[in-house]
Design a protein around this motif. Structure first.
Motif, PDB file in Angstrom:
ATOM      1  N   ARG A  74      16.545  10.619 -12.275  1.00  0.00           N
ATOM      2  CA  ARG A  74      15.048  10.263 -12.954  1.00  0.00           C
ATOM      3  C   ARG A  74      14.466  11.614 -12.904  1.00  0.00           C
ATOM      4  O   ARG A  74      13.853  12.197 -11.906  1.00  0.00           O
ATOM      5  CB  ARG A  74      14.379   9.146 -12.199  1.00  0.00           C
ATOM      6  N   TYR A  75      13.794  11.888 -14.243  1.00  0.00           N
ATOM      7  CA  TYR A  75      12.734  13.303 -14.303  1.00  0.00           C
ATOM      8  C   TYR A  75      11.521  12.824 -13.310  1.00  0.00           C
ATOM      9  O   TYR A  75      10.989  11.694 -13.454  1.00  0.00           O
ATOM     10  CB  TYR A  75      12.503  13.433 -15.518  1.00  0.00           C
ATOM     11  N   ASP A  76      11.298  13.790 -12.597  1.00  0.00           N
ATOM     12  CA  ASP A  76       9.888  13.740 -11.702  1.00  0.00           C
ATOM     13  C   ASP A  76       8.611  13.573 -12.743  1.00  0.00           C
ATOM     14  O   ASP A  76       8.478  14.376 -13.606  1.00  0.00           O
ATOM     15  CB  ASP A  76      10.010  14.988 -10.595  1.00  0.00           C
ATOM     16  N   GLY A  77       7.939  12.547 -12.322  1.00  0.00           N
ATOM     17  CA  GLY A  77       6.710  12.488 -13.185  1.00  0.00           C
ATOM     18  C   GLY A  77       6.791  10.907 -13.702  1.00  0.00           C
ATOM     19  O   GLY A  77       5.736  10.364 -14.078  1.00  0.00           O
ATOM     20  N   ARG A  82      11.688   2.787 -13.872  1.00  0.00           N
ATOM     21  CA  ARG A  82      13.200   2.914 -13.931  1.00  0.00           C
ATOM     22  C   ARG A  82      13.815   2.985 -15.210  1.00  0.00           C
ATOM     23  O   ARG A  82      14.886   3.128 -15.596  1.00  0.00           O
ATOM     24  CB  ARG A  82      13.891   1.796 -13.197  1.00  0.00           C
ATOM     25  N   LYS A  83      12.898   2.817 -16.362  1.00  0.00           N
ATOM     26  CA  LYS A  83      13.287   2.571 -17.700  1.00  0.00           C
ATOM     27  C   LYS A  83      13.929   3.840 -18.086  1.00  0.00           C
ATOM     28  O   LYS A  83      14.595   3.930 -19.090  1.00  0.00           O
ATOM     29  CB  LYS A  83      12.082   2.334 -18.723  1.00  0.00           C
ATOM     30  N   ALA A  84      13.285   4.990 -17.626  1.00  0.00           N
ATOM     31  CA  ALA A  84      14.049   6.300 -18.209  1.00  0.00           C
ATOM     32  C   ALA A  84      14.993   6.842 -17.420  1.00  0.00           C
ATOM     33  O   ALA A  84      15.428   8.093 -17.540  1.00  0.00           O
ATOM     34  CB  ALA A  84      12.543   7.203 -18.097  1.00  0.00           C
ATOM     35  N   ASP A  85      15.720   6.182 -16.366  1.00  0.00           N
ATOM     36  CA  ASP A  85      16.820   6.698 -15.596  1.00  0.00           C
ATOM     37  C   ASP A  85      18.004   6.870 -16.646  1.00  0.00           C
ATOM     38  O   ASP A  85      18.012   5.946 -17.319  1.00  0.00           O
ATOM     39  CB  ASP A  85      17.000   5.540 -14.608  1.00  0.00           C
ATOM     40  N   PHE A  86      18.733   7.647 -15.995  1.00  0.00           N
ATOM     41  CA  PHE A  86      19.805   8.144 -17.050  1.00  0.00           C
ATOM     42  C   PHE A  86      21.211   8.577 -16.256  1.00  0.00           C
ATOM     43  O   PHE A  86      20.820   9.422 -14.877  1.00  0.00           O
ATOM     44  CB  PHE A  86      19.678   9.094 -18.032  1.00  0.00           C
ATOM     45  N   TRP A  87      22.172   8.363 -16.583  1.00  0.00           N
ATOM     46  CA  TRP A  87      23.427   8.623 -15.848  1.00  0.00           C
ATOM     47  C   TRP A  87      23.976  10.228 -16.347  1.00  0.00           C
ATOM     48  O   TRP A  87      23.952  10.230 -17.749  1.00  0.00           O
ATOM     49  CB  TRP A  87      24.561   7.423 -16.133  1.00  0.00           C
ATOM     50  N   CYS A  88      24.393  10.916 -15.654  1.00  0.00           N
ATOM     51  CA  CYS A  88      25.133  12.100 -16.123  1.00  0.00           C
ATOM     52  C   CYS A  88      26.284  12.418 -14.960  1.00  0.00           C
ATOM     53  O   CYS A  88      26.350  11.874 -14.055  1.00  0.00           O
ATOM     54  CB  CYS A  88      24.124  13.090 -16.045  1.00  0.00           C
ATOM     55  N   ASP A  89      27.166  12.985 -15.956  1.00  0.00           N
ATOM     56  CA  ASP A  89      28.711  13.565 -15.369  1.00  0.00           C
ATOM     57  C   ASP A  89      28.347  15.051 -14.817  1.00  0.00           C
ATOM     58  O   ASP A  89      28.146  15.611 -15.461  1.00  0.00           O
ATOM     59  CB  ASP A  89      29.664  13.309 -16.443  1.00  0.00           C
ATOM     60  N   ILE A  90      28.635  15.128 -13.399  1.00  0.00           N
ATOM     61  CA  ILE A  90      28.573  16.420 -12.925  1.00  0.00           C
ATOM     62  C   ILE A  90      29.428  17.520 -13.504  1.00  0.00           C
ATOM     63  O   ILE A  90      29.038  18.677 -13.540  1.00  0.00           O
ATOM     64  CB  ILE A  90      29.035  16.199 -11.306  1.00  0.00           C
ATOM     65  N   GLY A 113       7.853  12.392 -22.801  1.00  0.00           N
ATOM     66  CA  GLY A 113       7.686  11.239 -22.327  1.00  0.00           C
ATOM     67  C   GLY A 113       6.531  11.122 -21.305  1.00  0.00           C
ATOM     68  O   GLY A 113       6.065  10.093 -20.701  1.00  0.00           O
ATOM     69  N   ILE A 114       6.443  12.152 -20.613  1.00  0.00           N
ATOM     70  CA  ILE A 114       5.520  12.475 -19.319  1.00  0.00           C
ATOM     71  C   ILE A 114       4.552  13.374 -19.365  1.00  0.00           C
ATOM     72  O   ILE A 114       3.840  13.630 -18.673  1.00  0.00           O
ATOM     73  CB  ILE A 114       6.240  12.188 -17.937  1.00  0.00           C
ATOM     74  N   LYS A 115       4.484  13.854 -20.608  1.00  0.00           N
ATOM     75  CA  LYS A 115       3.478  14.954 -20.905  1.00  0.00           C
ATOM     76  C   LYS A 115       2.232  14.815 -20.625  1.00  0.00           C
ATOM     77  O   LYS A 115       1.413  15.114 -19.796  1.00  0.00           O
ATOM     78  CB  LYS A 115       3.707  15.528 -22.336  1.00  0.00           C
ATOM     79  N   ASP A 116       1.724  13.489 -20.854  1.00  0.00           N
ATOM     80  CA  ASP A 116       0.125  13.104 -20.562  1.00  0.00           C
ATOM     81  C   ASP A 116      -0.132  12.851 -19.319  1.00  0.00           C
ATOM     82  O   ASP A 116      -0.974  12.843 -18.659  1.00  0.00           O
ATOM     83  CB  ASP A 116       0.051  11.912 -21.382  1.00  0.00           C
ATOM     84  N   LYS A 117       0.999  12.482 -18.226  1.00  0.00           N
ATOM     85  CA  LYS A 117       0.612  12.399 -17.002  1.00  0.00           C
ATOM     86  C   LYS A 117       0.765  13.445 -16.096  1.00  0.00           C
ATOM     87  O   LYS A 117       0.482  13.620 -15.049  1.00  0.00           O
ATOM     88  CB  LYS A 117       1.879  11.533 -16.446  1.00  0.00           C
ATOM     89  N   MET A 610      21.714  -0.737 -22.064  1.00  0.00           N
ATOM     90  CA  MET A 610      20.738  -2.173 -22.048  1.00  0.00           C
ATOM     91  C   MET A 610      20.346  -2.249 -23.040  1.00  0.00           C
ATOM     92  O   MET A 610      19.315  -1.212 -23.524  1.00  0.00           O
ATOM     93  CB  MET A 610      20.010  -2.106 -20.661  1.00  0.00           C
ATOM     94  N   VAL A 611      20.037  -3.408 -23.801  1.00  0.00           N
ATOM     95  CA  VAL A 611      19.478  -3.691 -24.794  1.00  0.00           C
ATOM     96  C   VAL A 611      18.048  -4.321 -24.470  1.00  0.00           C
ATOM     97  O   VAL A 611      17.966  -5.482 -23.689  1.00  0.00           O
ATOM     98  CB  VAL A 611      19.878  -4.481 -25.684  1.00  0.00           C
ATOM     99  N   LEU A 612      16.688  -3.656 -24.644  1.00  0.00           N
ATOM    100  CA  LEU A 612      15.720  -3.845 -23.962  1.00  0.00           C
ATOM    101  C   LEU A 612      14.817  -4.835 -24.808  1.00  0.00           C
ATOM    102  O   LEU A 612      14.501  -6.023 -24.499  1.00  0.00           O
ATOM    103  CB  LEU A 612      14.721  -2.903 -23.540  1.00  0.00           C
TER     104      LEU A 612
END
Length: 822
Positions: A74-77, A82-90, A113-117, A610-612
């Motif tokens: 999850r990108y800090d910010g 949790r909607k922006a969580d993403f999986w990655c392969d090392i 996505g979090i520039k305003d924050k 996931m289909v939101l």
């Protein structure tokens, strides 16, 4: 063995647990297995990760959870979002330790996505990175990138093993095999001589990296059991060779960071205690502290009063060693204490014995406190090493518990073994499925114990959902934490598989049951997660055996994955088929999509995405078709006749000279499809699975039973037969029958087969309902028993269609009474 009557069969843990009515020991109780699955990354660690929308920029991300070589980030910010969580392969993702961008002149930039924050990027980074723990650089770069530390102990790696007879000595051992962290070790210098091989879990306190003995002042020399096999010069030459090749065969120094820490003991020479001989852990007997080496190690000798004894059972212990107890521990726990060999009589008394020996009992303070909070219960099943033959891992049952100790009955060992006593923290016990996960042969029970009570009621499929070891109770809708126990092969780990309940479920799957499925399964081992997903889908089908057939791999198709035997229960019978599942994470998404297309449902019905809100396939428009109006809402209740098999299934042939299990299993025939049936359009679309195509499919299913009917008796053409071509649905022009017209039958409805009933319905304006009659196997006798309430309840029809259907049924009844009742 020759003449043995042992049944030879493929062992299946799920079936065995079901047959015996037992439960598996919880996976969280095997802490050494949990530790072996950790990949060096931990939740809370931070990395610098390439931003998806702009690969030339990076941003700080936090690890949420780990699964083998996969990280959930999850990108800090984003805070707790949790909607922006993403999986990655090392192995493939652009991941780096904190500070890498600065060292390599790369740009750290806040994602859109979090520039305003984050109005002030520099101030934000200083705040979130203060005291933060960076992901280890050695796990993100170089040869160790993406590898689980355990995988680095490869055959040929060298370690040092302390001598169990003398802890001040150690010798080099070579790894012959690594089975999920359980190492087969051979003393250096013995080459192909396997007589002295040992099996130890890599976290064993007596196992160390090369160089440990020299660092801690222990002598490096071969144990006495093998010392005479070579000359002293040979052993020195072997040591020289090991030092020259140390860099090539070494394992990472931090591999043993999770080993139990050995504390300081307070034992003295001559103290008496009760002990279990680790070489024969079947009884508890008196023992003596024979020697104290230092503040960490001491030598235990099992008491033996025989004058003629040649050797004694001795082994090195530390304060945390399992199987040592204070005097009177057995008596206090209602256990039998075996007197030492040579003791006069069977009534052993500690007071008399201590007086006779002139010794003192080791005080209670010498022993660590025992805990009963471990999760094991009597009759639980697990997998355990046979102490007599460490090559064997057997099915085991917990027969008794006392404090932190288990009494295990090993089932299936080559030679009968007494109940063995093990600690709950033993590294020689494993959870159900460990052998299968790690590709090791499990010794199954000689004969599966089946409950004698005959089962009359058939449990409905929605209650047959088996809880996989990859999904934990209470965690099905949550992220897995690092402390959660999952038995997986860390090399092949897939992310969560989501069931997107809003998506079109297609003709095979019951939308109501799909809605009852858990939100997600996994993450975990690919094979185990996908096997559970497919099992859930099969159980959520209108007709589980048919879905099993659809999933079964064609014999002529290319095999690219891993074969798993799946089963389905339908109408009181069990069906089996081998289904191909993929083994690696990179193929999971494609596998899920292709499986959805096979089942003619929305390609997003299940998968790692996931289909939101709205499905990308726009499948919501497909749920109002005439076909799914009747077929997609059916309940599970059955009104067809109970006996009789399916025309498209057959019983598996018995293997010669092998006895089969009592339970009958039916193996699914894979229906061959023409190449034209493969369609990559969104599953469930009008062009992909319309009513016309399904009618053709229905008629093809009838061909076998129609042929049987023609062989049994030749009938004249009935007034309601539609065509000589039985693989073509009737057209409205061919049917000129008024609903109010009196029906004239050419044969007795009591003799009608399911095919006859379906053919009759297709000649009426209730043709769309024929599929339900086919699936529920309603023959002529069952048809004559149907009433309006029964039809409404079991077919879930609205009042209008139900009345129309019952009108035709009443016409058949009337014709039956007029023509054949007498």
């Amino acid at each position: 063995d020759a003449g043995s009557s042992v049944e030879e069969m493929e062992f299946n843990w799920d079936e065995y647990l079901e047959d015996t009515g037992a439960t598996a020991a919880p996976h969280g109780s095997f802490k050494h297995v949990d530790t072996s699955l950790q990949n060096g990354f931990a939740p809370g660690m931070k990395l610098e990760v390439a931003v998806k929308s702009d690969q030339n920029t990076y941003w700080v991300a936090t690890i949420i959870t780990t699964c083998g070589q996969l990280l959930l980030l999850r990108y800090d910010g984003y805070g707790e979002d949790r909607k922006a969580d993403f999986w990655c392969d090392i192995l493939t993702a652009d991941l780096h330790p904190i500070g890498w961008c600065q060292q390599n002149n790369k740009v750290l930039k806040v994602p859109e996505g979090i520039k305003d924050k984050i109005p002030d990027q520099e101030e934000f980074l200083q705040r979130v990175l203060k005291g933060a723990c960076s992901a280890p650089a050695n796990l993100l770069e170089g040869l160790h990138r993406g590898k689980n530390p355990l995988d680095l102990i490869a055959p040929g790696s060298r370690l040092e093993l302390q001598n169990i007879r003398d802890s001040l000595e150690a010798w080099i051992v070579t790894v012959v095999d690594n089975v999920g962290g359980r190492l087969k070790l051979r003393y250096e210098g013995l080459e192909d001589l396997d007589k002295f091989d040992q099996w130890l879990f890599y976290l064993d306190p007596f196992l160390h990296q090369v160089g440990w003995a020299a660092q801690h002042g222990y002598s490096l020399q071969p144990p006495s059991a093998i010392r005479s096999l070579r000359s002293e010069a040979d052993w020195q030459e072997i040591l020289k060779k090991v030092k020259e090749e140390e860099e090539e065969s070494s394992v990472p120094t931090d591999l043993f960071k999770d080993k139990p820490v050995i504390g300081v003991h307070s034992f003295s020479e001559g103290m008496k205690l009760e002990a279990v001989d680790p070489m024969a852990p079947f009884v508890i007997s008196p023992a003596t502290v024979l020697k104290v080496y230092n503040d960490k190690y001491f030598l235990i000798e099992m008491d033996d009063l025989r004058a003629e004894r040649v050797s004694s059972q001795r082994y090195v212990c530390h304060v945390g060693s399992a199987g040592i107890f204070p005097v009177q521990w057995s008596l206090k726990n209602g256990l039998h204490l075996s007197p030492p060999p040579g003791y006069p009589g069977q009534d052993f008394d500690w007071a008399d014995y201590l007086k006779q020996c002139g010794a003192e009992a080791a005080p209670q303070s010498c022993f660590p406190s025992l805990t009963s909070d471990h999760g094991f219960k009597e009759n639980m099943k697990l997998e355990a090493v046979n102490p007599v033959d460490p090559e064997e891992v057997c099915v085991a049952t917990v027969t008794k518990l006392k404090d932190s100790y288990l009494w295990l009955q090993l089932e299936g060992s080559k030679k009968p073994v007494l109940e063995c006593i093990v600690s709950v923290e033993s590294m020689n016990i494993f959870p159900v499925g460990w052998c299968e996960t790690n590709g090791y042969q499990l010794r199954p029970p000689r004969k599966a114990i089946v409950n004698k009570q005959k089962k009359i009621a058939v449990v409905q499929p929605e209650k047959q959902i088996l809880s996989s070891r990859t999904v934990h109770d209470g965690l099905k809708n949550q992220e897995l934490n690092s402390s959660d126990s999952v038995v997986i092969n860390v090399k092949y780990c897939c992310p969560k598989i989501y069931f997107n309940h809003r998506c079109f479920s297609g003709p095979y799957l019951n939308k109501g049951r799909i809605a009852e499925l858990p939100q997600s399964v996994g993450p975990g081992n690919c094979v185990l997660v996908l096997k559970e997903v497919l099992t859930l889908l099969i159980n959520a089908a209108y007709k589980p055996s048919r879905v099993l057939r659809e999933l079964q791999l064609d014999e002529e198709a290319a095999w690219h994955g891993h074969g798993e035997t799946l089963k389905a229960k339908y109408k009181g019978k069990s069906y089996r088929a081998t289904v191909e599942v993929v083994r690696t994470a990179d193929r999971v998404a494609d596998f899920c999509r292709k499986t959805c297309i096979k089942l003619e449902c929305c390609p997003n019905l299940f998968g790692p995405q996931m289909v939101l809100d709205k499905c990308s396939e726009n499948c919501s428009v497909l749920t109002k078709t005439k076909y799914t109006h009747y077929y997609g809402k059916r309940k599970n209740k059955r009104i067809g006749r109970p006996p009789g098999g399916h025309s498209n299934l057959e019983v598996a042939m018995k293997k010669p000279n092998k006895r089969r299990k009592r339970r009958k299993h039916f193996f699914v025939h894979k229906k061959k499809r023409s190449s034209t049936s493969v369609d990559n359009t969104p599953a469930g679309s009008p062009q992909g699975s319309g009513a016309e195509e399904e009618d053709d499919q229905d008629e093809s299913e009838l061909s076998h039973s129609l042929a049987q009917d023609r062989d049994k008796r030749k009938r004249k053409l009935r007034t309601f037969s539609f065509s000589d071509d039985e693989n073509k649905p009737p057209s409205p022009k061919d049917i000129k029958m008024e609903v109010a017209e009196k029906l004239q039958l050419d044969s007795n409805p009591l003799e009608w087969s399911v095919a006859d009933v379906v053919r009759f319905l297709k000649s009426t304006d209730c043709a769309p309902l024929a599929r339900i009659f086919l699936d529920q196997e309603i023959d002529g006798q069952a048809l004559l028993l149907l009433t309006l309430p029964t039809v409404q309840e079991c077919m879930d029809l609205k009042l209008g269609p139900a009345i129309k259907l019952c009108h035709h049924i009443e016409r058949v009844k009337l014709a039956f009474y007029q023509q054949f009742a007498n």
